[in-house]
Motif scaffolding. Structure first.
Motif, PDB file in Angstrom:
ATOM      1  N   ILE A  37       5.573  -4.430   8.181  1.00  0.00           N
ATOM      2  CA  ILE A  37       6.941  -4.062   8.577  1.00  0.00           C
ATOM      3  C   ILE A  37       6.967  -2.608   9.057  1.00  0.00           C
ATOM      4  CG2 ILE A  37       9.299  -3.667   7.729  1.00  0.00           C
ATOM      5  CD1 ILE A  37       8.874  -6.057   5.842  1.00  0.00           C
ATOM      6  N   PHE A  38       6.343  -1.718   8.298  1.00  0.00           N
ATOM      7  CA  PHE A  38       6.322  -0.297   8.659  1.00  0.00           C
ATOM      8  C   PHE A  38       5.608  -0.084  10.006  1.00  0.00           C
ATOM      9  CE2 PHE A  38       7.099   3.900   8.427  1.00  0.00           C
ATOM     10  CZ  PHE A  38       6.455   4.727   7.526  1.00  0.00           C
ATOM     11  N   ILE A  69       2.758  -6.942   3.348  1.00  0.00           N
ATOM     12  CA  ILE A  69       4.068  -7.142   4.003  1.00  0.00           C
ATOM     13  C   ILE A  69       4.673  -5.783   4.365  1.00  0.00           C
ATOM     14  CG2 ILE A  69       6.458  -7.902   3.622  1.00  0.00           C
ATOM     15  CD1 ILE A  69       5.250 -10.179   1.883  1.00  0.00           C
ATOM     16  N   PHE A  70       4.616  -4.847   3.417  1.00  0.00           N
ATOM     17  CA  PHE A  70       5.167  -3.507   3.684  1.00  0.00           C
ATOM     18  C   PHE A  70       4.457  -2.845   4.856  1.00  0.00           C
ATOM     19  CE2 PHE A  70       7.337   0.371   2.788  1.00  0.00           C
ATOM     20  CZ  PHE A  70       6.432   1.375   3.105  1.00  0.00           C
ATOM     21  N   ILE A  71       3.115  -2.912   4.865  1.00  0.00           N
ATOM     22  CA  ILE A  71       2.344  -2.289   5.956  1.00  0.00           C
ATOM     23  C   ILE A  71       2.726  -2.894   7.301  1.00  0.00           C
ATOM     24  CG2 ILE A  71       0.017  -2.122   6.962  1.00  0.00           C
ATOM     25  CD1 ILE A  71      -1.024  -1.740   4.104  1.00  0.00           C
ATOM     26  N   ASN A 113       2.485  -8.111  -1.321  1.00  0.00           N
ATOM     27  CA  ASN A 113       3.669  -7.285  -1.043  1.00  0.00           C
ATOM     28  C   ASN A 113       3.284  -5.990  -0.312  1.00  0.00           C
ATOM     29  OD1 ASN A 113       2.372  -6.254  -3.248  1.00  0.00           O
ATOM     30  ND2 ASN A 113       4.209  -5.924  -4.489  1.00  0.00           N
ATOM     31  N   GLN A 114       2.091  -5.474  -0.599  1.00  0.00           N
ATOM     32  CA  GLN A 114       1.626  -4.270   0.101  1.00  0.00           C
ATOM     33  C   GLN A 114       1.358  -4.570   1.576  1.00  0.00           C
ATOM     34  OE1 GLN A 114      -1.773  -3.290  -2.334  1.00  0.00           O
ATOM     35  NE2 GLN A 114      -0.576  -2.012  -3.722  1.00  0.00           N
ATOM     36  N   PHE A 172      -0.845   4.002  -3.471  1.00  0.00           N
ATOM     37  CA  PHE A 172      -0.268   3.303  -2.316  1.00  0.00           C
ATOM     38  C   PHE A 172       1.251   3.465  -2.306  1.00  0.00           C
ATOM     39  CE2 PHE A 172      -0.603   0.266   1.102  1.00  0.00           C
ATOM     40  CZ  PHE A 172       0.657  -0.323   1.139  1.00  0.00           C
ATOM     41  N   PHE A 213      15.935   1.306   5.386  1.00  0.00           N
ATOM     42  CA  PHE A 213      15.442   0.025   4.866  1.00  0.00           C
ATOM     43  C   PHE A 213      13.998   0.158   4.386  1.00  0.00           C
ATOM     44  CE2 PHE A 213      14.706  -4.391   4.420  1.00  0.00           C
ATOM     45  CZ  PHE A 213      13.574  -4.736   5.133  1.00  0.00           C
ATOM     46  N   ILE A 214      13.179   0.858   5.166  1.00  0.00           N
ATOM     47  CA  ILE A 214      11.770   1.064   4.804  1.00  0.00           C
ATOM     48  C   ILE A 214      11.653   1.901   3.529  1.00  0.00           C
ATOM     49  CG2 ILE A 214       9.768   2.451   5.504  1.00  0.00           C
ATOM     50  CD1 ILE A 214       9.570  -0.238   6.614  1.00  0.00           C
ATOM     51  N   LEU A 237      12.494  -0.320   0.715  1.00  0.00           N
ATOM     52  CA  LEU A 237      11.391  -1.273   0.558  1.00  0.00           C
ATOM     53  C   LEU A 237      10.226  -0.634  -0.194  1.00  0.00           C
ATOM     54  CD1 LEU A 237      11.543  -4.133   1.773  1.00  0.00           C
ATOM     55  CD2 LEU A 237      10.007  -3.377   3.571  1.00  0.00           C
ATOM     56  N   LEU A 245       9.782  -3.022  -3.160  1.00  0.00           N
ATOM     57  CA  LEU A 245       8.842  -4.110  -2.904  1.00  0.00           C
ATOM     58  C   LEU A 245       7.458  -3.874  -3.519  1.00  0.00           C
ATOM     59  CD1 LEU A 245       8.385  -6.813  -1.392  1.00  0.00           C
ATOM     60  CD2 LEU A 245       7.603  -5.471   0.551  1.00  0.00           C
ATOM     61  N   ILE A 246       7.010  -2.606  -3.396  1.00  0.00           N
ATOM     62  CA  ILE A 246       5.615  -2.361  -3.785  1.00  0.00           C
ATOM     63  C   ILE A 246       5.498  -2.111  -5.286  1.00  0.00           C
ATOM     64  CG2 ILE A 246       3.582  -0.971  -3.296  1.00  0.00           C
ATOM     65  CD1 ILE A 246       5.066  -0.071  -0.724  1.00  0.00           C
TER      66      ILE A 246
END
Lengths: 79, 184
Positions: free
Chosen positions: B82-83, B78-80, B75-76, A20, A70-71, A74, A78-79
């Motif tokens: 936002i993206f 949240i990332f998905i 957290n995964q 992921f 930013f992405i 992240l 974040l991950i």
């Protein structure tokens, strides 16, 4: 690091998390390249057709680049 | 009744800036004594497909938010989210850009078609008014008749460039305006 820890990294949930994160980083980098290319193209477009909305389009295209950066950050943090 | 005539010195923006009379616009190859009389873009009804797509993507994201917690970490997810939201807004911006900069321009000297195919590929075609031989407006189907939009084809001599404006508002009025300018 013993053999059990190495097996742990590549088992079940950890494998999914690794993949992921990898895909997240790759896709976010691709998106960053796209936004940079689009920002350049918006500049060309604004030269081709000069309107009052040029500032708006330039701003949004730069905002997209900033969001793409930013992405990417992240995806690393974040991950 | 909307006045779509260019026999006026005042600016006018109709159909959500798809039909602009004497707009404050310049283009790259504009001559010094050349005046922009008309700027044409695709009718706003052409927004429907990509607006619909955007809404579908948003709804799909909301539905996924109910399913993903069973399979992924917080957290995964949240990332998905936002993206995905950034991607959807980027898709909307791309379509707005494509609509805004694909224009047909009528000046006191010529007719210009500026096309940005998929935003990346730029094509500029122009015809001097005195080279125009035939102008055809085509408008067919329920939506085109109801919302008054269609295609305009401008033809010159056999070996020269032809121009087309697709899905523009009031194509019949544009034909009349160009015919007035060419003196036909």
């Amino acid at each position: 690091m013993d053999i059990n820890q190495i097996i742990d990294i590549f088992s079940g949930h950890n494998t999914i998390n690794i993949f992921f994160k990898l895909f997240a980083i790759i896709f976010s980098l691709i998106f960053l390249v796209y936004t940079i290319a689009l920002q350049r193209q918006v500049r060309i477009m604004n030269v081709t057709l000069q309107t009052k909305a040029r500032v708006f389009f330039e701003s949004i295209s730069w905002l997209q680049v900033i969001l793409a950066v930013f992405i990417v950050l992240l995806s690393f943090i974040l991950i | 009744m909307v006045d779509l005539s260019i026999n006026t010195t005042t600016q006018s923006h109709q159909f959500l800036h798809s039909y602009c009379i004497r707009p404050d616009v310049q283009f790259e190859a504009q001559a010094k004594n050349e005046t922009v009389l008309l700027v044409l873009r695709a009718h706003p009804i052409t927004f429907v497909p990509w607006i619909f797509n955007s809404l579908v993507f948003l709804i799909a994201l909301i539905v996924l938010d109910f399913i993903l917690p069973n399979f992924m970490l917080a957290n995964q997810i949240i990332f998905i989210n936002i993206f995905a939201l950034i991607l959807i807004s980027s898709y909307v911006f791309f379509n707005i850009l494509s609509w805004f900069f694909n224009v047909g321009i009528v000046t006191n000297m010529r007719v210009i078609d500026i096309d940005f195919d998929n935003v990346i590929y730029k094509e500029v075609s122009e015809i001097n008014l005195d080279r125009i031989q035939e102008i055809t407006a085509k408008s067919g189907g329920f939506f085109e008749a109801f919302f008054n939009y269609g295609n305009l084809f401008i033809q010159t001599a056999a070996t020269e460039q032809n121009i087309e404006f697709l899905n523009i508002p009031s194509p019949a009025d544009v034909v009349r305006i160009i015919e007035d300018l060419t003196g036909k």
